[in-house]
Design an enzyme around this catalytic site. Structure first.
Site, short mmCIF file in Angstrom:
data_model
loop_
_atom_site.label_atom_id
_atom_site.label_comp_id
_atom_site.label_asym_id
_atom_site.label_seq_id
_atom_site.Cartn_x
_atom_site.Cartn_y
_atom_site.Cartn_z
N ASN A 7 29.62 41.71 37.85
CA ASN A 7 30.94 41.33 38.36
C ASN A 7 30.72 40.12 39.26
O ASN A 7 30.38 40.26 40.44
CB ASN A 7 31.56 42.49 39.12
CG ASN A 7 32.97 42.17 39.63
OD1 ASN A 7 33.44 41.04 39.50
ND2 ASN A 7 33.64 43.15 40.20
N ARG A 84 32.71 41.83 33.98
CA ARG A 84 34.10 41.99 34.37
C ARG A 84 34.71 40.61 34.54
O ARG A 84 34.15 39.75 35.23
CB ARG A 84 34.21 42.75 35.69
CG ARG A 84 35.66 42.93 36.12
CD ARG A 84 35.82 43.07 37.60
NE ARG A 84 37.23 43.13 37.97
CZ ARG A 84 37.70 42.76 39.16
NH1 ARG A 84 36.89 42.29 40.07
NH2 ARG A 84 38.99 42.86 39.43
N HIS A 172 43.87 44.89 37.13
CA HIS A 172 43.29 46.24 37.28
C HIS A 172 43.33 47.01 35.97
O HIS A 172 43.27 48.25 35.95
CB HIS A 172 44.04 47.07 38.34
CG HIS A 172 43.97 46.51 39.73
ND1 HIS A 172 45.08 46.46 40.55
CD2 HIS A 172 42.96 45.97 40.43
CE1 HIS A 172 44.73 45.92 41.71
NE2 HIS A 172 43.44 45.61 41.65
N ARG A 233 47.37 40.65 50.83
CA ARG A 233 48.33 39.97 49.96
C ARG A 233 49.73 40.51 50.19
O ARG A 233 49.92 41.71 50.37
CB ARG A 233 47.93 40.16 48.49
CG ARG A 233 46.79 39.27 48.05
CD ARG A 233 46.31 39.64 46.66
NE ARG A 233 45.10 40.45 46.72
CZ ARG A 233 44.56 41.04 45.65
NH1 ARG A 233 45.11 40.91 44.46
NH2 ARG A 233 43.46 41.75 45.78
N GLU A 377 35.34 51.73 36.80
CA GLU A 377 35.47 50.53 35.99
C GLU A 377 34.14 50.10 35.38
O GLU A 377 34.09 49.62 34.24
CB GLU A 377 36.06 49.40 36.84
CG GLU A 377 37.48 49.67 37.30
CD GLU A 377 37.95 48.74 38.39
OE1 GLU A 377 38.60 47.74 38.07
OE2 GLU A 377 37.65 49.02 39.56
#
Length: 390
Positions: A7, A84, A172, A233, A377
């Site tokens: 990742n 990823r 996601h 965010r 994940e």
């Protein structure tokens, strides 16, 4: 099969070696502060490391990963690499990495400026330091590409979708897809037989409506900024707020970008932290800002769940996942108490133990099902990689 999952972020490389048969992580670690003063922390079967080193680029980071795995005597056991990738653009499923894929990822840099260049560079570095190993790109956006047009188009001139690809992509996706499969197993069904609302809640958060194993709506949009209130965010806001701030304070694009991505959300509302654990504790001690942030986060999440539910004919389960979803009893309790219109009732004892002693279920018997499912994940990336390279 043993798969190295990479990742590559803007200033970090997270990695894990996953055994797809046992579904366990054999080794994992993180290289961070790339471009400044690199730091690596990793663990493996032979031993652990934790030190600073000179790391000007991602090449040095991936080289350090390769060196560590060689010391752990794992390099020769790895059969493939899974990456990823935050934004997949046109891709609707995981893909074998080719030069064409790498070039396309670079071509959509504007979609995710901090991530896409790092992903492409990570693939090139993996080719250099792990020569001959097949690689697979697993896209966060891919799972959401089953959304109907009415769900993914924005109310702006259609030409911007046609020529620039401006639409809702969702993110996601790897997590939403993984917990969809796990939730179906918990109910003793196949994903194709189920309707779920999945809530991935962490520093980045999103909800998705899943119909027969496919996403039909999600809260994130063209970028991961849209939707729920998150750690730093802002989530969905009136775009005219940005015009106002530009005219009143002279904020340029870069200043506005920093404001909505780095200074807003839980951090901005509380004036204290973007960490839900810190805020929950502070709110219990009477911190006004922390309570405001908690209230707004839970209300916006509740409202999104209620809205996204309209994309489904029924709800077989409301699924909480991600760092907050799996661990914040307060958030789950508040949200479910706000969802009484949909019939949800929380079982306090089950919720207190995060559903671990009640088969993942945290709702009362005889009421609509709500559950906690740990996401993984990295495992799904490894499984996708195995499926494509075999």
């Amino acid at each position: 099969m043993r798969v190295l999952v990479l990742n590559c972020g803007s200033s970090s490389v997270k990695f894990a070696v996953i055994d797809t048969q046992t579904k366990e992580s054999i080794s994992s670690g993180l290289v961070e502060n790339i471009g400044v003063n690199g730091h690596v922390k990793a663990k493996g079967p032979v031993g652990n490391i934790d030190f600073n080193f000179d790391c000007p680029t991602h090449a040095e980071a991936v080289a350090e990963v390769q060196k560590f795995l060689a010391e752990q005597k794992l390099t020769d056991t790895i059969e493939a690499i899974g990456h990823r990738v935050v934004h997949g653009g046109k891709y609707v499923k995981s893909e074998r990495v080719t030069q064409e894929v790498i070039d396309y990822i670079r071509s959509i840099t504007l979609f995710a400026p901090l991530h896409e260049p790092a992903h492409a560079t990570g693939m090139e570095c993996a080719t250099k330091f792990f020569p001959g190993l097949p690689q697979v790109a697993v896209f966060d956006t891919a799972f959401h590409q089953t959304m109907p047009q009415k769900a993914y188009l924005y109310g702006i001139p259609y030409e911007y979708y046609e020529k620039d690809g401006i639409r809702r992509y969702g993110f996601h996706g790897t997590s939403h897809r993984f917990v969809t499969g796990e939730a179906a197993k918990i109910l003793g069904k196949k994903p194709e037989e189920c309707c779920f609302i999945t809530a991935h809640l962490g520093n980045g958060s999103s909800c998705s409506a899943i119909l027969n194993g496919q996403c039909v709506d999600t809260t994130m949009g063209f970028t991961p900024l849209d939707g729920l209130v998150m750690g730093t965010r802002c989530g969905s806001i009136d775009p005219a707020i940005l015009f106002y701030l530009n005219k009143k304070y002279g904020y340029n694009v870069d200043r506005l970008d920093k404001l909505v991505n780095k200074e807003s959300g839980l951090l901005g509302l509380s004036g204290l932290s973007n960490d839900m654990r810190t805020l929950t504790q502070a709110a219990s001690e009477g911190h006004k800002g922390a309570q405001i942030a908690l209230d707004v986060f839970c209300y916006r999440l509740t409202r999104s769940i209620g809205g996204i539910a309209m994309a489904l004919p029924r709800i077989d389960a409301l699924v909480f996942t991600g760092g907050i979803g799996e661990n914040s009893r307060v958030v789950r309790k508040t949200v479910m108490e706000n969802l009484t219109l949909l019939g949800y009732q929380i079982d306090e004892a089950r919720n207190e133990k995060n559903g671990k002693e009640s088969g993942h279920i945290i709702s009362k018997d005889g009421t609509p099902t709500a559950m906690v499912v740990a996401t993984n994940e990295e495992l799904l990336i490894a499984l996708d990689t195995e499926a494509l390279v075999k």
